[in-house]
Design an enzyme around this catalytic site. Structure first.
Site, PDB file in Angstrom:
ATOM      1  N   ASP A  36       0.917  -1.138   0.000  1.00 41.77           N
ATOM      2  CA  ASP A  36       0.000   0.000   0.000  1.00 41.77           C
ATOM      3  C   ASP A  36       0.955   1.185   0.000  1.00 41.77           C
ATOM      4  O   ASP A  36       1.606   1.460   1.010  1.00 41.77           O
ATOM      5  CB  ASP A  36      -0.880   0.005   1.257  1.00 41.77           C
ATOM      6  CG  ASP A  36      -1.864   1.153   1.219  1.00 41.77           C
ATOM      7  OD1 ASP A  36      -1.422   2.298   1.030  1.00 41.77           O
ATOM      8  OD2 ASP A  36      -3.074   0.922   1.382  1.00 41.77           O
ATOM      9  N   HIS A  37       1.075   1.849  -1.145  1.00 42.42           N
ATOM     10  CA  HIS A  37       2.196   2.807  -1.242  1.00 42.42           C
ATOM     11  C   HIS A  37       2.057   3.966  -0.253  1.00 42.42           C
ATOM     12  O   HIS A  37       3.024   4.651   0.038  1.00 42.42           O
ATOM     13  CB  HIS A  37       2.426   3.271  -2.688  1.00 42.42           C
ATOM     14  CG  HIS A  37       1.484   4.324  -3.177  1.00 42.42           C
ATOM     15  ND1 HIS A  37       0.232   4.038  -3.657  1.00 42.42           N
ATOM     16  CD2 HIS A  37       1.611   5.672  -3.272  1.00 42.42           C
ATOM     17  CE1 HIS A  37      -0.355   5.155  -4.026  1.00 42.42           C
ATOM     18  NE2 HIS A  37       0.456   6.162  -3.808  1.00 42.42           N
TER      19      HIS A  37
ATOM     20  N   HIS B 213      -5.820   3.066   1.188  1.00 46.14           N
ATOM     21  CA  HIS B 213      -4.951   4.129   1.681  1.00 46.14           C
ATOM     22  C   HIS B 213      -5.538   4.908   2.869  1.00 46.14           C
ATOM     23  O   HIS B 213      -4.858   5.189   3.849  1.00 46.14           O
ATOM     24  CB  HIS B 213      -4.625   5.120   0.559  1.00 46.14           C
ATOM     25  CG  HIS B 213      -4.124   4.469  -0.696  1.00 46.14           C
ATOM     26  ND1 HIS B 213      -3.241   3.415  -0.685  1.00 46.14           N
ATOM     27  CD2 HIS B 213      -4.384   4.714  -2.005  1.00 46.14           C
ATOM     28  CE1 HIS B 213      -2.967   3.053  -1.936  1.00 46.14           C
ATOM     29  NE2 HIS B 213      -3.658   3.823  -2.754  1.00 46.14           N
TER      30      HIS B 213
HETATM   31  O1  LIG Z   1      -3.345   4.194  -5.471  1.00 46.30           O
HETATM   32  C1  LIG Z   1      -3.668   5.245  -5.992  1.00 46.30           C
HETATM   33  O2  LIG Z   1      -3.071   6.374  -5.581  1.00 46.30           O
HETATM   34  C2  LIG Z   1      -3.015   7.515  -6.418  1.00 46.30           C
HETATM   35  C3  LIG Z   1      -2.651   8.693  -5.526  1.00 46.30           C
HETATM   36  O3  LIG Z   1      -1.387   8.452  -4.995  1.00 46.30           O
HETATM   37  P1  LIG Z   1      -0.477   9.659  -4.498  1.00 46.30           P
HETATM   38  O4  LIG Z   1       0.741   8.994  -3.986  1.00 46.30           O
HETATM   39  O5  LIG Z   1      -0.234  10.529  -5.698  1.00 46.30           O
HETATM   40  O6  LIG Z   1      -1.252  10.407  -3.471  1.00 46.30           O
HETATM   41  C4  LIG Z   1      -4.340   7.772  -7.121  1.00 46.30           C
HETATM   42  O7  LIG Z   1      -4.190   8.789  -8.068  1.00 46.30           O
HETATM   43  C5  LIG Z   1      -4.775   6.504  -7.814  1.00 46.30           C
HETATM   44  O8  LIG Z   1      -6.065   6.709  -8.369  1.00 46.30           O
HETATM   45  C6  LIG Z   1      -4.825   5.354  -6.867  1.00 46.30           C
HETATM   46  O9  LIG Z   1      -5.025   4.143  -7.607  1.00 46.30           O
END
Ligand SMILES: O=C1O[C@H](COP(=O)(O)O)[C@@H](O)[C@H](O)[C@H]1O
Ligand code: NDP
Length: 497
Positions: A177-178, A240
């Site tokens: 989960d990044h 997230h």
């Molecule tokens: O996992 C996802 O995250 C991005 C937003 O990531 P961020 O690190 O730029 O805040 C989101 O744009 C995407 O739809 C989603 O699949």
């Protein structure tokens, strides 16, 4: 760090190019890669090793946060390519031979890391072929890194987990989960537990509410095929936002270890009050962007985006009130909010403190603003504390001032760098445990049902706004307001970088 083979499925794909190779290269520059190491890229197309190495080189040159390229020749030497159609179990034989051949050439122990950077429909066939081909039968360890999405709903997530479980034990699975790789999200643990001053206040006696926002200015871009089925609830909330909620609300673990921290997170998720689908509309706001303006440029409505159904009811915005039914958080609403095409790109957590002495200043016109702890996750990274202070240059008026500890972003590793380094050394603290994923899907299920049955109104908001008015009302009904990045502030009184 132990020597190992890193087998990357989806090596020719977008994520590998934009995130994985730059992260590996930056780790290499920092001498955080195992030595020796072997990287085997897997894709369908018929590439030679040289073509693959050239593609890795180009990806790093294009996307790496660091410009030093002196060590590139040596770095790409570790890469080999194997064309495999993963739907064909026989095709895993040459892959198995190549991995073993490189282990013998480089005298690498049989430690094998498998990274699935492919579409989710391939997760189970790959893990099952890793098992049946013998790739997963090693004298060392094996690990599986898996990308999102982890299921489409509770049932599909459970089915997927069962299939993965046939080839890998839970402790061998690293679910990315990044957001858990974002430095400020990882910093929440230290903020809460390494600072007695915050630890003492981290409960319902002192905290009035918690606000977690992940706003984006981008729209659906080229991902309508996926997004129109997923919506913000699956794309951002189930993973997230709930992960950030768990990280913020967890209680002090016995030890700072992967098991203890994940156990604390799980406890939070177990205490999150379940919603009945009939009551979802009272606690959840569903929105979709209409036409508007982003940075003075016109932006089309969601339904006008290429690939989106013209009558789509998909949520591009969610705000929700979440209650955690445990003694620490009883009575403290956690508000979560995410949206595409919002006014600003900003991920942040705001803790609003209670003010039991507010009445002391009842004779003053300038009622003190609440103390706020603002944790900026992205794109700015830092912590700010809003306190009240008399302003000598304004007749001693009480005004909010912000004590700002901005981390700055220069030199800060990217999420994928931190996560890959942890996976390489077997630290699963910042990966989602199956129980967290399952509990999150359980909480989301009635929301999905309520959306499906249209029990929740779909509010349209102009692109470039903070979302629908209904999201404001969710807080005003409780006597609160969303704190924006532009919270009342005077010049910082202290700073460090
Ligand atoms: O996992 C996802 O995250 C991005 C937003 O990531 P961020 O690190 O730029 O805040 C989101 O744009 C995407 O739809 C989603 O699949
Ligand atoms: N891109 C991103 O920013 C993000 C992606 N993800 C997730 O990461 C994963 C990968 O995404 P992304 O890189 O964008 O996808 P891409 O479509 O860009 O790449 C897909 C990869 O899968 C390979 N592939 C497809 N079919 C087969 C097959 N039958 N056998 C072997 N290989 C196959 C492709 O190989 P070839 O091209 O040679 O056919 C390619 O390397 C997905 O799960 C996605 O949800 C998660 C977060 C962000």
């Amino acid at each position: 760090m132990e020597s190992m083979s890193f087998v990357l499925f989806g090596a020719t794909g977008d994520l590998a190019k934009r995130k994985i190779y730059p992260a590996l290269y930056n780790l290499y520059l920092d001498q955080k890669m195992p030595s020796p190491f072997s990287i085997i890229g897997v894709g369908r197309r018929d590439w030679s090793d040289e073509e693959f190495q050239a593609s890795v080189r180009k990806s790093v040159q294009t996307f790496s946060r660091r410009a030093e390229m002196e060590e590139m020749d040596e770095f790409v030497q570790a890469f080999r390519y194997c064309a495999v159609d993963v739907t064909d179990p026989e095709a895993f034989k040459p892959l198995q031979s190549l991995v073993a051949q490189r282990e013998a050439e480089l005298q690498i122990a049989e430690n094998r890391m498998f990274y699935l950077s492919v579409a989710p429909e391939f997760f189970d066939v790959i893990s099952s072929s890793i098992k049946t081909s013998g790739l997963g039968t090693t004298k060392g360890w094996k690990r599986l890194i898996i990308e999102k999405p982890f299921g489409h709903d509770l049932k599909s997530a459970q089915q997927l987990n069962e299939k993965l479980g046939a080839a890998f034990a839970e402790e061998e699975i690293y679910r990315i989960d990044h957001y858990l790789g974002k430095p400020m999200v990882q910093n929440l643990e230290a903020l809460e537990f390494a600072n007695p001053v915050f630890q003492a206040l981290w409960n319902n006696q002192y905290i009035a509410n918690v606000q977690i926002t992940a706003g984006e200015t981008v729209g659906v871009e080229e991902r309508a095929g996926y997004y129109d089925q997923a919506g913000a609830i699956r794309d951002m909330v189930q993973n997230h936002l709930l992960q950030m909620l768990m990280m913020t609300a967890m209680h002090v673990p016995k030890r700072i270890s992967a098991n203890d921290i994940r156990a604390q997170k799980r406890q939070v998720m177990e205490a999150v009050r379940p919603l009945q689908k009939e009551e979802v509309a009272q606690h959840v706001v569903r929105g979709q962007y209409a036409a508007g303006e982003i940075s003075d440029k016109p932006a089309v409505d969601y339904r006008g985006e290429p690939g989106v159904r013209p009558d789509s009811m998909t949520d591009t915005f969610i705000a929700a009130r979440v209650w955690i039914d445990d003694p620490f958080w009883k009575g403290v609403p956690f508000y979560i909010r995410t949206g595409k095409r919002m006014k600003e790109k900003s991920t942040r957590i705001v803790i609003e403190f209670k003010n039991p002495l507010e009445g002391l200043y009842h004779h003053h016109q300038d009622k003190p603003a609440p103390n706020l702890l603002i944790i900026s996750v992205h794109p700015n990274e830092g912590i700010a504390l809003q306190v009240n202070s008399k302003n000598p240059s304004n007749s001693g008026k009480i005004e909010p001032v912000t004590v700002d500890f901005s981390a700055g972003t220069a030199g800060v590793p990217e999420a994928y760098e931190l996560l890959l380094f942890d996976a390489l050394r077997g630290d699963s603290t910042y990966f989602a445990h199956w129980k967290e994923v399952e509990l999150s899907w359980k909480w989301v299920e009635p929301i999905l049902a309520a959306f499906r049955e249209n029990l929740v109104p779909l509010h349209f908001y102009p692109a470039g706004s903070y979302g629908p008015d209904a999201a404001e009302k969710l807080l005003t009904a409780d006597g609160f307001q969303w704190w924006l990045d532009q919270a009342p502030r005077r010049e910082p009184v202290a700073s460090h970088s």
